[in-house]
Design a protein around this motif. Structure first.
Motif, mmCIF file in Angstrom:
data_model
loop_
_atom_site.group_PDB
_atom_site.id
_atom_site.type_symbol
_atom_site.label_atom_id
_atom_site.label_comp_id
_atom_site.label_asym_id
_atom_site.label_seq_id
_atom_site.Cartn_x
_atom_site.Cartn_y
_atom_site.Cartn_z
ATOM 1 N N GLY A 94 9.257 11.878 6.917
ATOM 2 C CA GLY A 94 7.891 13.340 6.991
ATOM 3 C C GLY A 94 8.992 14.185 5.773
ATOM 4 N N LYS A 95 10.692 14.625 6.200
ATOM 5 C CA LYS A 95 10.761 15.390 4.832
ATOM 6 C C LYS A 95 10.632 15.436 4.265
ATOM 7 C CE LYS A 95 12.016 18.281 8.630
ATOM 8 N NZ LYS A 95 10.694 19.763 8.905
ATOM 9 N N HIS A 96 11.202 14.062 3.246
ATOM 10 C CA HIS A 96 11.168 13.084 1.736
ATOM 11 C C HIS A 96 10.179 13.802 1.644
ATOM 12 C CE1 HIS A 96 11.956 10.638 -1.018
ATOM 13 N NE2 HIS A 96 10.848 10.132 -1.269
ATOM 14 N N TRP A 97 8.874 13.947 1.317
ATOM 15 C CA TRP A 97 8.234 14.758 0.947
ATOM 16 C C TRP A 97 7.697 15.903 0.800
ATOM 17 C CZ3 TRP A 97 7.895 9.985 3.339
ATOM 18 C CH2 TRP A 97 7.586 9.082 2.568
ATOM 19 N N ASP A 98 8.774 17.033 1.280
ATOM 20 C CA ASP A 98 8.452 18.199 1.193
ATOM 21 C C ASP A 98 8.886 18.618 0.202
ATOM 22 O OD1 ASP A 98 7.398 18.748 3.730
ATOM 23 O OD2 ASP A 98 9.184 19.341 4.974
ATOM 24 N N PRO A 99 8.881 19.466 -1.067
ATOM 25 C CA PRO A 99 9.085 19.637 -2.213
ATOM 26 C C PRO A 99 10.092 20.796 -2.251
ATOM 27 C CG PRO A 99 7.187 20.804 -1.831
ATOM 28 C CD PRO A 99 6.899 19.861 -0.585
ATOM 29 N N VAL A 100 11.199 20.079 -2.452
ATOM 30 C CA VAL A 100 12.449 21.262 -2.242
ATOM 31 C C VAL A 100 13.120 22.093 -3.729
ATOM 32 C CG1 VAL A 100 15.613 21.572 -1.934
ATOM 33 C CG2 VAL A 100 13.703 19.904 -0.275
ATOM 34 N N LEU A 101 12.935 23.220 -3.570
ATOM 35 C CA LEU A 101 12.694 23.884 -5.514
ATOM 36 C C LEU A 101 14.624 25.073 -5.281
ATOM 37 C CD1 LEU A 101 8.748 25.077 -5.720
ATOM 38 C CD2 LEU A 101 10.147 22.916 -6.445
ATOM 39 N N GLU A 158 3.014 5.925 -2.770
ATOM 40 C CA GLU A 158 3.515 7.143 -2.568
ATOM 41 C C GLU A 158 3.585 8.409 -3.090
ATOM 42 O OE1 GLU A 158 7.478 9.058 -3.313
ATOM 43 O OE2 GLU A 158 6.980 7.392 -4.350
ATOM 44 N N GLY A 159 3.027 8.043 -4.484
ATOM 45 C CA GLY A 159 3.306 9.522 -5.340
ATOM 46 C C GLY A 159 1.898 10.207 -5.040
ATOM 47 N N TRP A 160 0.187 10.107 -4.644
ATOM 48 C CA TRP A 160 -0.416 10.444 -4.410
ATOM 49 C C TRP A 160 -0.498 11.587 -3.192
ATOM 50 C CZ3 TRP A 160 -4.958 5.856 -3.648
ATOM 51 C CH2 TRP A 160 -4.500 5.069 -5.357
ATOM 52 N N PRO A 161 -0.734 13.336 -3.681
ATOM 53 C CA PRO A 161 -0.244 13.865 -3.207
ATOM 54 C C PRO A 161 -1.572 13.692 -1.858
ATOM 55 C CG PRO A 161 -0.930 14.765 -5.087
ATOM 56 C CD PRO A 161 -1.404 13.397 -5.057
ATOM 57 N N LEU A 162 -2.623 13.634 -1.859
ATOM 58 C CA LEU A 162 -4.118 12.831 -0.906
ATOM 59 C C LEU A 162 -2.882 12.361 0.315
ATOM 60 C CD1 LEU A 162 -6.492 13.439 0.764
ATOM 61 C CD2 LEU A 162 -7.195 11.319 -0.198
ATOM 62 N N PHE A 163 -2.354 11.040 -0.005
ATOM 63 C CA PHE A 163 -1.641 10.204 0.609
ATOM 64 C C PHE A 163 -0.465 10.950 1.420
ATOM 65 C CE2 PHE A 163 -4.583 7.068 -0.985
ATOM 66 C CZ PHE A 163 -4.406 6.221 0.342
ATOM 67 N N GLN A 164 -0.133 12.001 0.770
ATOM 68 C CA GLN A 164 1.736 12.424 1.003
ATOM 69 C C GLN A 164 0.926 13.810 1.891
ATOM 70 O OE1 GLN A 164 3.970 13.525 -1.864
ATOM 71 N NE2 GLN A 164 4.531 12.514 -2.879
ATOM 72 N N GLU A 165 -0.200 13.956 1.797
ATOM 73 C CA GLU A 165 -0.305 15.519 2.962
ATOM 74 C C GLU A 165 -1.231 14.838 4.049
ATOM 75 O OE1 GLU A 165 -0.259 18.159 2.495
ATOM 76 O OE2 GLU A 165 0.862 18.359 1.180
ATOM 77 N N VAL A 199 0.916 -1.084 0.506
ATOM 78 C CA VAL A 199 -0.118 0.115 0.262
ATOM 79 C C VAL A 199 0.835 1.183 0.085
ATOM 80 C CG1 VAL A 199 -1.690 0.987 0.664
ATOM 81 C CG2 VAL A 199 -1.974 -1.178 1.086
ATOM 82 N N GLY A 200 2.035 1.332 0.475
ATOM 83 C CA GLY A 200 2.597 2.615 0.595
ATOM 84 C C GLY A 200 3.855 2.693 -0.344
ATOM 85 N N THR A 201 4.439 1.388 -1.367
ATOM 86 C CA THR A 201 4.776 1.423 -2.774
ATOM 87 C C THR A 201 3.416 1.771 -3.426
ATOM 88 O OG1 THR A 201 5.836 0.174 -2.151
ATOM 89 C CG2 THR A 201 5.718 0.435 -4.262
#
Length: 79
Positions: free
Chosen positions: A65-72, A48-55, A43-45
């Protein structure tokens, strides 16, 4: 010659609850942990790319959790 059955025969099924005991549950526990862990990993795999699950879930994980913060880069921000 064909023999016919004149009445319906049936068997009684033993109750399921009489078979569930603590040693039986302990013997199945490693299987439950293995397959449950595989299910959670799957399920995690796949989510992982769905924004709803990320948030909702992934950004709230304490260490990762910092892995899913966007770095621009600064040059990518509009002026």
């Amino acid at each position: 010659m064909v023999s016919y059955i004149s009445s319906i025969t049936s068997k009684t099924v033993p109750r399921l609850t009489s078979k569930i005991t603590l040693p039986v549950v302990k013997s199945y526990l490693p299987n439950y942990l293995l397959w449950g862990g595989a299910w959670v990993f799957g399920v995690g795999t796949f989510t992982e790319g769905w924004p709803l699950f990320q948030e909702t879930f992934y950004k709230n994980i304490p260490v990762f959790g910092k892995h899913w913060d966007p770095v621009l880069d600064p040059e990518d921000f509009p002026n």
